[in-house]
Design a protein around this motif. Structure first.
Motif, PDB file in Angstrom:
ATOM      1  N   VAL A  45       0.838  -1.196   0.000  1.00  0.00           N
ATOM      2  CA  VAL A  45       0.000   0.000   0.000  1.00  0.00           C
ATOM      3  C   VAL A  45       0.875   1.247   0.000  1.00  0.00           C
ATOM      4  O   VAL A  45       0.594   2.217  -0.713  1.00  0.00           O
ATOM      5  N   ILE A  46       1.942   1.231   0.783  1.00  0.00           N
ATOM      6  CA  ILE A  46       2.884   2.351   0.765  1.00  0.00           C
ATOM      7  C   ILE A  46       3.447   2.523  -0.637  1.00  0.00           C
ATOM      8  O   ILE A  46       3.499   3.637  -1.173  1.00  0.00           O
ATOM      9  N   ASP A  47       3.863   1.409  -1.243  1.00  0.00           N
ATOM     10  CA  ASP A  47       4.414   1.459  -2.608  1.00  0.00           C
ATOM     11  C   ASP A  47       3.441   2.117  -3.570  1.00  0.00           C
ATOM     12  O   ASP A  47       3.818   2.999  -4.356  1.00  0.00           O
ATOM     13  N   ARG A  48       2.185   1.690  -3.519  1.00  0.00           N
ATOM     14  CA  ARG A  48       1.192   2.202  -4.471  1.00  0.00           C
ATOM     15  C   ARG A  48       0.894   3.677  -4.221  1.00  0.00           C
ATOM     16  O   ARG A  48       0.755   4.455  -5.179  1.00  0.00           O
ATOM     17  N   CYS A  49       0.802   4.078  -2.970  1.00  0.00           N
ATOM     18  CA  CYS A  49       0.560   5.490  -2.657  1.00  0.00           C
ATOM     19  C   CYS A  49       1.694   6.368  -3.181  1.00  0.00           C
ATOM     20  O   CYS A  49       1.451   7.421  -3.789  1.00  0.00           O
ATOM     21  N   VAL A  50       2.916   5.943  -2.970  1.00  0.00           N
ATOM     22  CA  VAL A  50       4.072   6.709  -3.441  1.00  0.00           C
ATOM     23  C   VAL A  50       4.079   6.763  -4.962  1.00  0.00           C
ATOM     24  O   VAL A  50       4.362   7.811  -5.569  1.00  0.00           O
ATOM     25  N   GLN A  51       3.759   5.638  -5.581  1.00  0.00           N
ATOM     26  CA  GLN A  51       3.731   5.579  -7.049  1.00  0.00           C
ATOM     27  C   GLN A  51       2.721   6.567  -7.621  1.00  0.00           C
ATOM     28  O   GLN A  51       3.006   7.282  -8.593  1.00  0.00           O
ATOM     29  N   ILE A  52       1.541   6.629  -7.036  1.00  0.00           N
ATOM     30  CA  ILE A  52       0.512   7.546  -7.516  1.00  0.00           C
ATOM     31  C   ILE A  52       0.934   8.999  -7.300  1.00  0.00           C
ATOM     32  O   ILE A  52       0.762   9.855  -8.179  1.00  0.00           O
ATOM     33  N   ALA A  53       1.504   9.292  -6.131  1.00  0.00           N
ATOM     34  CA  ALA A  53       1.971  10.650  -5.857  1.00  0.00           C
ATOM     35  C   ALA A  53       3.076  11.052  -6.815  1.00  0.00           C
ATOM     36  O   ALA A  53       3.148  12.200  -7.270  1.00  0.00           O
ATOM     37  N   ASP A  54       3.919  10.091  -7.158  1.00  0.00           N
ATOM     38  CA  ASP A  54       4.996  10.355  -8.114  1.00  0.00           C
ATOM     39  C   ASP A  54       4.431  10.688  -9.491  1.00  0.00           C
ATOM     40  O   ASP A  54       5.071  11.363 -10.296  1.00  0.00           O
ATOM     41  N   GLY A  55       3.210  10.236  -9.759  1.00  0.00           N
ATOM     42  CA  GLY A  55       2.554  10.518 -11.033  1.00  0.00           C
ATOM     43  C   GLY A  55       1.810  11.840 -11.063  1.00  0.00           C
ATOM     44  O   GLY A  55       1.251  12.200 -12.106  1.00  0.00           O
ATOM     45  N   GLY A  56       1.766  12.544  -9.928  1.00  0.00           N
ATOM     46  CA  GLY A  56       1.214  13.895  -9.939  1.00  0.00           C
ATOM     47  C   GLY A  56      -0.064  14.145  -9.178  1.00  0.00           C
ATOM     48  O   GLY A  56      -0.551  15.279  -9.155  1.00  0.00           O
ATOM     49  N   CYS A  57      -0.638  13.119  -8.526  1.00  0.00           N
ATOM     50  CA  CYS A  57      -1.851  13.388  -7.750  1.00  0.00           C
ATOM     51  C   CYS A  57      -1.745  12.703  -6.386  1.00  0.00           C
ATOM     52  O   CYS A  57      -0.781  11.990  -6.111  1.00  0.00           O
ATOM     53  N   GLY A  58      -2.732  12.945  -5.550  1.00  0.00           N
ATOM     54  CA  GLY A  58      -2.706  12.393  -4.213  1.00  0.00           C
ATOM     55  C   GLY A  58      -3.194  10.960  -4.161  1.00  0.00           C
ATOM     56  O   GLY A  58      -3.868  10.474  -5.067  1.00  0.00           O
ATOM     57  N   ALA A  59      -2.862  10.279  -3.072  1.00  0.00           N
ATOM     58  CA  ALA A  59      -3.269   8.887  -2.873  1.00  0.00           C
ATOM     59  C   ALA A  59      -3.591   8.663  -1.411  1.00  0.00           C
ATOM     60  O   ALA A  59      -2.878   9.138  -0.527  1.00  0.00           O
ATOM     61  N   VAL A  60      -4.671   7.940  -1.158  1.00  0.00           N
ATOM     62  CA  VAL A  60      -5.122   7.667   0.204  1.00  0.00           C
ATOM     63  C   VAL A  60      -5.367   6.176   0.371  1.00  0.00           C
ATOM     64  O   VAL A  60      -6.157   5.581  -0.374  1.00  0.00           O
ATOM     65  N   ALA A  61      -4.727   5.565   1.345  1.00  0.00           N
ATOM     66  CA  ALA A  61      -5.024   4.175   1.677  1.00  0.00           C
ATOM     67  C   ALA A  61      -6.408   4.110   2.308  1.00  0.00           C
ATOM     68  O   ALA A  61      -6.816   5.004   3.056  1.00  0.00           O
ATOM     69  N   GLY A  62      -7.136   3.058   2.005  1.00  0.00           N
ATOM     70  CA  GLY A  62      -8.461   2.919   2.597  1.00  0.00           C
ATOM     71  C   GLY A  62      -9.093   1.591   2.257  1.00  0.00           C
ATOM     72  O   GLY A  62      -8.568   0.816   1.451  1.00  0.00           O
ATOM     73  N   ILE A  63     -10.214   1.313   2.870  1.00  0.00           N
ATOM     74  CA  ILE A  63     -10.972   0.103   2.580  1.00  0.00           C
ATOM     75  C   ILE A  63     -12.412   0.498   2.254  1.00  0.00           C
ATOM     76  O   ILE A  63     -12.943   1.469   2.798  1.00  0.00           O
ATOM     77  N   ARG A  64     -13.017  -0.247   1.366  1.00  0.00           N
ATOM     78  CA  ARG A  64     -14.396   0.039   0.990  1.00  0.00           C
ATOM     79  C   ARG A  64     -15.336  -0.202   2.178  1.00  0.00           C
ATOM     80  O   ARG A  64     -15.124  -1.117   2.972  1.00  0.00           O
ATOM     81  N   ALA A  65     -16.355   0.631   2.275  1.00  0.00           N
ATOM     82  CA  ALA A  65     -17.319   0.497   3.360  1.00  0.00           C
ATOM     83  C   ALA A  65     -18.046  -0.843   3.273  1.00  0.00           C
ATOM     84  O   ALA A  65     -18.474  -1.263   2.194  1.00  0.00           O
ATOM     85  N   VAL A  66     -18.163  -1.519   4.391  1.00  0.00           N
ATOM     86  CA  VAL A  66     -18.883  -2.793   4.444  1.00  0.00           C
ATOM     87  C   VAL A  66     -20.174  -2.651   5.242  1.00  0.00           C
ATOM     88  O   VAL A  66     -21.014  -3.548   5.226  1.00  0.00           O
ATOM     89  N   ASP A  67     -20.324  -1.536   5.951  1.00  0.00           N
ATOM     90  CA  ASP A  67     -21.533  -1.269   6.722  1.00  0.00           C
ATOM     91  C   ASP A  67     -22.382  -0.227   5.999  1.00  0.00           C
ATOM     92  O   ASP A  67     -21.868   0.607   5.254  1.00  0.00           O
ATOM     93  N   THR A  68     -23.675  -0.255   6.230  1.00  0.00           N
ATOM     94  CA  THR A  68     -24.538   0.795   5.723  1.00  0.00           C
ATOM     95  C   THR A  68     -24.298   2.064   6.532  1.00  0.00           C
ATOM     96  O   THR A  68     -24.282   2.024   7.773  1.00  0.00           O
ATOM     97  N   VAL A  69     -24.081   3.172   5.844  1.00  0.00           N
ATOM     98  CA  VAL A  69     -23.795   4.447   6.500  1.00  0.00           C
ATOM     99  C   VAL A  69     -25.015   5.359   6.391  1.00  0.00           C
ATOM    100  O   VAL A  69     -25.601   5.500   5.311  1.00  0.00           O
ATOM    101  N   LYS A  70     -25.409   5.950   7.505  1.00  0.00           N
ATOM    102  CA  LYS A  70     -26.544   6.857   7.543  1.00  0.00           C
ATOM    103  C   LYS A  70     -26.064   8.296   7.734  1.00  0.00           C
ATOM    104  O   LYS A  70     -25.111   8.534   8.474  1.00  0.00           O
ATOM    105  N   VAL A  71     -26.738   9.224   7.068  1.00  0.00           N
ATOM    106  CA  VAL A  71     -26.504  10.646   7.287  1.00  0.00           C
ATOM    107  C   VAL A  71     -27.698  11.172   8.073  1.00  0.00           C
ATOM    108  O   VAL A  71     -28.848  11.020   7.649  1.00  0.00           O
ATOM    109  N   ALA A  72     -27.425  11.785   9.246  1.00  0.00           N
ATOM    110  CA  ALA A  72     -28.493  12.267  10.114  1.00  0.00           C
ATOM    111  C   ALA A  72     -28.341  13.758  10.381  1.00  0.00           C
ATOM    112  O   ALA A  72     -27.246  14.321  10.251  1.00  0.00           O
ATOM    113  N   ASP A  73     -29.448  14.401  10.757  1.00  0.00           N
ATOM    114  CA  ASP A  73     -29.402  15.824  11.072  1.00  0.00           C
ATOM    115  C   ASP A  73     -29.063  16.022  12.547  1.00  0.00           C
ATOM    116  O   ASP A  73     -28.746  15.054  13.258  1.00  0.00           O
ATOM    117  N   GLU A  74     -29.150  17.271  13.032  1.00  0.00           N
ATOM    118  CA  GLU A  74     -28.760  17.580  14.411  1.00  0.00           C
ATOM    119  C   GLU A  74     -29.661  16.903  15.437  1.00  0.00           C
ATOM    120  O   GLU A  74     -29.275  16.753  16.596  1.00  0.00           O
TER     121      GLU A  74
END
Length: 230
Positions: A115-144
């Motif tokens: 993951v470090i390798d891939r992040c550095v490789q992408i940054a070397d190509g000119g844009c940002g890179a963020v390690a992460g995992i796809r959401a496996v839970d349902t996410v809710k957006v709630a108000d105040e």
């Protein structure tokens, strides 16, 4: 020049938190398998030939163990008022000509090498890179009032981790913008997003856990015991 033709990678580790959710004990000095969390995080990068500098933002310089002090690539700066302030301070503390910036949380002891390798490789190509995992839970957006207002599709959601890597010029511009605008993003990619910079997700692993609560230390110890991490 470092391997691959780059002018090197500088790693920033914000580690000035008080560890409030761990009962007030700074996570940087907590031990795991005979090493502090900060050592685990730093060692993953100091083992790399392309890392020319590693700057740690600390609330107390004594939290940096002697072994890390002896590595001439390691420097220390004071922490900021929040995580973004610590990252900004560490960025200002860079003394090398590194062209790629990698930010990694001290509380993530097991960043995967690939993951470090891939992040550095992408940054070397000119844009940002963020390690992460796809959401496996349902996410809710709630108000105040805690009323659900939206349920976004999981296929579009990721849980962001670190490392996060960026071309140095892009990241410096993003940090300067956020400071002047009074914006304090909770992660580094958000700073780059503020100025319209491109950032890509890099598939990571749940083993790249963040130690936030005492139960996370137990999980990290189990990973080591079961041989799931180096």
């Amino acid at each position: 020049m470092s391997p691959g033709g780059r002018s090197g990678v500088a790693v920033l580790i914000p580690a000035a938190g008080t560890g409030a959710r761990m009962g007030g004990s700074p996570k940087t000095v907590m031990e795991l398998g005979g090493r502090t969390l900060l050592e685990w995080a730093a060692d993953a990068f100091l083992a790399r030939g392309d890392v020319v500098e590693l700057v740690v933002a600390l609330a107390d310089e004594d939290h940096l163990v002697k072994r890390l002090r002896l590595d001439r690539r390691v420097g220390v700066v004071g922490g900021g008022d929040d995580r973004f302030g610590s990252v900004a301070n560490a960025l200002e503390g860079i003394s090398s000509e590194a062209e790629i910036i990698v930010v990694h949380d001290a509380a993530r002891p097991f960043p995967p090498e690939g993951v470090i390798d891939r992040c550095v490789q992408i940054a070397d190509g000119g844009c940002g890179a963020v390690a992460g995992i796809r959401a496996v839970d349902t996410v809710k957006v709630a108000d105040e009032a805690d009323r659900i207002v939206r349920t976004p599709s999981r296929r579009d959601l990721w849980y962001a981790q670190t490392p996060q890597a960026f071309p140095r010029a892009l990241f410096e511009k993003a940090v300067a913008h956020c400071r002047s605008a009074g914006v304090s993003p909770t992660d580094d990619a958000s700073a780059v997003e503020e100025i319209g910079g491109e950032v890509r997700m890099v598939p990571s692993s749940a083993l790249n856990l963040k130690v936030t609560y005492p139960s996370d230390i137990a999980a990290a110890e189990a990973y080591l015991e079961w041989g799931l991490v180096p």
